[in-house]
Structures are given as C-alpha cells and as structure tokens.
Scaffold this motif. Structure first.
Motif, PDB file in Angstrom:
ATOM      1  N   MET A   1       0.792  -1.202  -0.057  1.00 11.91           N
ATOM      2  CA  MET A   1       0.106   0.048   0.063  1.00 11.91           C
ATOM      3  C   MET A   1       1.078   1.199   0.142  1.00 11.91           C
ATOM      4  SD  MET A   1      -2.708   1.927   0.265  1.00 11.91           S
ATOM      5  CE  MET A   1      -4.063   1.297   0.437  1.00 11.91           C
ATOM      6  N   TYR A   2       0.546   2.087  -1.047  1.00 11.80           N
ATOM      7  CA  TYR A   2       1.194   3.278  -0.945  1.00 11.80           C
ATOM      8  C   TYR A   2       0.457   4.506  -0.476  1.00 11.80           C
ATOM      9  CZ  TYR A   2       4.670   0.752  -3.782  1.00 11.80           C
ATOM     10  OH  TYR A   2       5.327  -0.411  -4.365  1.00 11.80           O
ATOM     11  N   TYR A   3       1.079   5.340  -0.271  1.00 12.26           N
ATOM     12  CA  TYR A   3       0.262   6.830   0.420  1.00 12.26           C
ATOM     13  C   TYR A   3       0.743   7.968  -0.478  1.00 12.26           C
ATOM     14  CZ  TYR A   3      -2.152   4.244   3.992  1.00 12.26           C
ATOM     15  OH  TYR A   3      -2.906   3.526   4.703  1.00 12.26           O
ATOM     16  N   ARG A   4      -0.038   8.770  -1.009  1.00 18.23           N
ATOM     17  CA  ARG A   4       0.209   9.848  -1.608  1.00 18.23           C
ATOM     18  C   ARG A   4      -0.254  11.120  -0.904  1.00 18.23           C
ATOM     19  NH1 ARG A   4      -0.318  10.378  -7.935  1.00 18.23           N
ATOM     20  NH2 ARG A   4       1.217   8.796  -7.785  1.00 18.23           N
ATOM     21  N   ASP A   5       0.154  11.949  -0.310  1.00 20.91           N
ATOM     22  CA  ASP A   5      -0.215  13.215   0.286  1.00 20.91           C
ATOM     23  C   ASP A   5      -1.154  12.788   1.358  1.00 20.91           C
ATOM     24  OD1 ASP A   5       1.095  15.134  -1.360  1.00 20.91           O
ATOM     25  OD2 ASP A   5      -0.555  14.994  -2.791  1.00 20.91           O
ATOM     26  N   GLY A   6      -0.881  11.772   2.192  1.00 19.74           N
ATOM     27  CA  GLY A   6      -1.514  11.228   3.334  1.00 19.74           C
ATOM     28  C   GLY A   6      -2.804  10.398   2.915  1.00 19.74           C
ATOM     29  N   GLN A   7      -2.872   9.904   1.575  1.00 17.56           N
ATOM     30  CA  GLN A   7      -4.137   9.235   1.056  1.00 17.56           C
ATOM     31  C   GLN A   7      -3.741   7.854   0.251  1.00 17.56           C
ATOM     32  OE1 GLN A   7      -6.043  11.905  -1.598  1.00 17.56           O
ATOM     33  NE2 GLN A   7      -7.288  13.040  -0.108  1.00 17.56           N
ATOM     34  N   TYR A  12      -4.071  -2.061  -2.467  1.00 15.02           N
ATOM     35  CA  TYR A  12      -4.345  -2.076  -0.839  1.00 15.02           C
ATOM     36  C   TYR A  12      -4.950  -3.560  -0.905  1.00 15.02           C
ATOM     37  CZ  TYR A  12      -6.471  -1.604   3.841  1.00 15.02           C
ATOM     38  OH  TYR A  12      -6.952  -1.691   4.950  1.00 15.02           O
ATOM     39  N   LEU A  13      -4.227  -4.375   0.140  1.00 17.23           N
ATOM     40  CA  LEU A  13      -4.775  -5.495   0.639  1.00 17.23           C
ATOM     41  C   LEU A  13      -4.892  -5.659   1.967  1.00 17.23           C
ATOM     42  CD1 LEU A  13      -1.713  -7.694  -1.350  1.00 17.23           C
ATOM     43  CD2 LEU A  13      -4.392  -7.214  -2.181  1.00 17.23           C
ATOM     44  N   LEU A  14      -6.012  -6.299   2.379  1.00  5.58           N
ATOM     45  CA  LEU A  14      -6.472  -6.533   3.737  1.00  5.58           C
ATOM     46  C   LEU A  14      -6.515  -7.975   4.096  1.00  5.58           C
ATOM     47  CD1 LEU A  14      -7.378  -5.266   6.580  1.00  5.58           C
ATOM     48  CD2 LEU A  14      -9.811  -5.420   5.755  1.00  5.58           C
ATOM     49  N   TYR A  15      -5.900  -8.388   5.146  1.00  4.20           N
ATOM     50  CA  TYR A  15      -5.983  -9.788   5.302  1.00  4.20           C
ATOM     51  C   TYR A  15      -6.522 -10.630   6.595  1.00  4.20           C
ATOM     52  CZ  TYR A  15      -1.943  -9.716   2.121  1.00  4.20           C
ATOM     53  OH  TYR A  15      -1.169  -9.416   1.063  1.00  4.20           O
ATOM     54  N   TYR A  16      -6.880 -11.659   6.513  1.00  9.59           N
ATOM     55  CA  TYR A  16      -7.543 -12.451   7.632  1.00  9.59           C
ATOM     56  C   TYR A  16      -6.473 -12.697   8.616  1.00  9.59           C
ATOM     57  CZ  TYR A  16     -12.192 -12.931   5.454  1.00  9.59           C
ATOM     58  OH  TYR A  16     -13.310 -12.651   4.755  1.00  9.59           O
ATOM     59  N   THR A  17      -6.646 -12.924   9.922  1.00 11.79           N
ATOM     60  CA  THR A  17      -5.684 -13.559  10.865  1.00 11.79           C
ATOM     61  C   THR A  17      -4.931 -14.863  10.133  1.00 11.79           C
ATOM     62  OG1 THR A  17      -7.278 -14.832  12.192  1.00 11.79           O
ATOM     63  CG2 THR A  17      -6.602 -12.426  12.767  1.00 11.79           C
ATOM     64  N   ASN A  18      -5.596 -15.535   9.601  1.00 10.64           N
ATOM     65  CA  ASN A  18      -4.898 -16.709   8.982  1.00 10.64           C
ATOM     66  C   ASN A  18      -4.104 -16.582   7.939  1.00 10.64           C
ATOM     67  OD1 ASN A  18      -6.747 -16.599   6.913  1.00 10.64           O
ATOM     68  ND2 ASN A  18      -7.900 -18.260   7.168  1.00 10.64           N
ATOM     69  N   GLY A  19      -4.101 -15.341   7.311  1.00  9.51           N
ATOM     70  CA  GLY A  19      -2.959 -15.124   6.250  1.00  9.51           C
ATOM     71  C   GLY A  19      -3.719 -14.777   4.756  1.00  9.51           C
ATOM     72  N   GLN A  20      -4.871 -15.364   4.893  1.00 13.60           N
ATOM     73  CA  GLN A  20      -5.834 -15.204   3.509  1.00 13.60           C
ATOM     74  C   GLN A  20      -6.115 -13.772   3.222  1.00 13.60           C
ATOM     75  OE1 GLN A  20      -6.508 -17.455   1.143  1.00 13.60           O
ATOM     76  NE2 GLN A  20      -5.997 -19.342   2.190  1.00 13.60           N
ATOM     77  N   ILE A  21      -6.049 -13.452   1.954  1.00 11.65           N
ATOM     78  CA  ILE A  21      -6.443 -11.887   1.687  1.00 11.65           C
ATOM     79  C   ILE A  21      -8.124 -11.816   1.769  1.00 11.65           C
ATOM     80  CG2 ILE A  21      -6.808 -10.458  -0.341  1.00 11.65           C
ATOM     81  CD1 ILE A  21      -4.257 -11.513  -1.495  1.00 11.65           C
ATOM     82  N   GLU A  25      -8.088  -4.012  -3.376  1.00 11.21           N
ATOM     83  CA  GLU A  25      -8.543  -2.702  -3.795  1.00 11.21           C
ATOM     84  C   GLU A  25      -7.470  -2.026  -4.341  1.00 11.21           C
ATOM     85  OE1 GLU A  25      -9.743  -1.227  -0.058  1.00 11.21           O
ATOM     86  OE2 GLU A  25     -11.747  -2.388   0.131  1.00 11.21           O
ATOM     87  N   MET A  26      -7.931  -1.023  -5.268  1.00 11.69           N
ATOM     88  CA  MET A  26      -7.046  -0.133  -5.907  1.00 11.69           C
ATOM     89  C   MET A  26      -7.579   1.305  -5.407  1.00 11.69           C
ATOM     90  SD  MET A  26      -4.476  -1.662  -7.590  1.00 11.69           S
ATOM     91  CE  MET A  26      -3.988  -0.193  -8.651  1.00 11.69           C
ATOM     92  N   TYR A  27      -6.677   2.056  -5.177  1.00 11.80           N
ATOM     93  CA  TYR A  27      -6.962   3.610  -4.833  1.00 11.80           C
ATOM     94  C   TYR A  27      -6.184   4.572  -5.745  1.00 11.80           C
ATOM     95  CZ  TYR A  27      -9.392   2.058  -0.479  1.00 11.80           C
ATOM     96  OH  TYR A  27     -10.170   1.599   0.516  1.00 11.80           O
ATOM     97  N   THR A  28      -6.888   5.496  -6.038  1.00 14.66           N
ATOM     98  CA  THR A  28      -6.245   6.654  -6.707  1.00 14.66           C
ATOM     99  C   THR A  28      -6.486   7.815  -5.775  1.00 14.66           C
ATOM    100  OG1 THR A  28      -6.423   5.793  -8.760  1.00 14.66           O
ATOM    101  CG2 THR A  28      -6.033   8.036  -8.823  1.00 14.66           C
TER     102      THR A  28
END
Length: 157
Positions: A1-7, A12-21, A25-28
């Motif tokens: 995940m990258y941030y540009r100007d704090g955004q 963007y990847l969010l994971y479960y506690t077991n390591g699965q995605i 998502e993609m952000y601009t």
C-alpha cells in the motif's frame, strides 16, 4: 500500500488472521478506483465490483461461499440501473428485477428453488402497477390488479 499526500494510492490488501486475503482494492488519491475483490477466510471470491474515483460503476457480482454466483447487478455512477438477478445456491434464478436509475421499474419475477415461477408483478416508480400473478405448485392462485401501489381488484383461483 502506498500513500500519496496522506491518502491511499495504489493496491491495498487486507488480510484475515490466517493470512488469507480479505479484500483487494485499488486506490487513486484516496478513492477506490478499479476492481474491489472480497474473499472468504478460505480464499473463495465472495464479491467483485468496480469503482471509478470512489463511485460504484458497472457490474457487481456476489458469490456464495462455495463459489457459485449469488447475485448480478449493474450500477451507473453509484446507482443501481438495469437488471438484477439473484440466484439460489443451486444456480437457479431466485429473483429477476429491473431498475431504472435506482427505481424499481418493469417486471419483477420470483422463482422457487426448482425454477418454478412464484410471483410475477409489474412496477412503476417502485410501486406495484398492473397485474400481479401469484402461483403455487405451478398453478395460478391469485391475481391482483394494482394502480400506483394500491390493489384495485383481487381474484383467487
């Protein structure tokens, strides 16, 4: 995940506690922009949707936990627009309905799990309008006639 100007900016990847995605998502510039995928904790795709600069646009798909399709619908600039099809777990259509700019418009059909029609009704401006046919065991049992959401005639067979 990258941030540009704090955004958020980029993947963007969010994971479960077991390591699965859990989500991908993609952000601009801090806004969802592109496909968003949601997965079960076992890695099975649960939904897929597309965003343009933070606004849901295009096809949105939902899946059952076994991976079969659950619902298909289309959005136009964040508003549901077009045919929505909801499926039973066995793949048969459960509900077929049309939206026009977020408003229920046209025919809505419900089916039982075996694919038999249960209910057929026309809508105008999200109100029942015209005939509503209700079936039991493939036989017409009730007919209601609506005018702008109000029953004006009712028949039983």
């Amino acid at each position: 995940m990258y941030y540009r100007d704090g955004q958020r900016h980029g993947r963007y990847l969010l994971y479960y506690t077991n390591g699965q995605i859990k989500t991908r998502e993609m952000y601009t510039n801090g806004l969802l922009n592109g496909y968003k995928y949601c997965y079960s904790d076992r890695g099975i795709l649960l939904s897929k949707e597309y965003f343009i600069m933070g606004v849901l646009h295009g096809l949105k798909l939902d899946y059952y936990p076994d991976g079969t399709i659950g619902c298909v619908r289309t959005y136009n600039k964040g508003v549901i627009d077009g045919i929505l099809i909801r499926y039973w777990g066995n793949g048969n259509i459960k509900v077929l309905v049309n939206y026009l700019n977020g408003i229920l418009s046209g025919v809505r059909i419900e089916y039982d799990i075996d694919g038999n029609m249960n209910d057929l009704c026309n809508f105008r401006y999200s109100l029942r309008h015209g005939n509503r046919l209700m079936f039991t065991e493939k036989k017409l049992k009730h007919l209601n006639v609506y005018d702008r959401g109000e029953i004006i005639k009712s028949y039983s067979f």
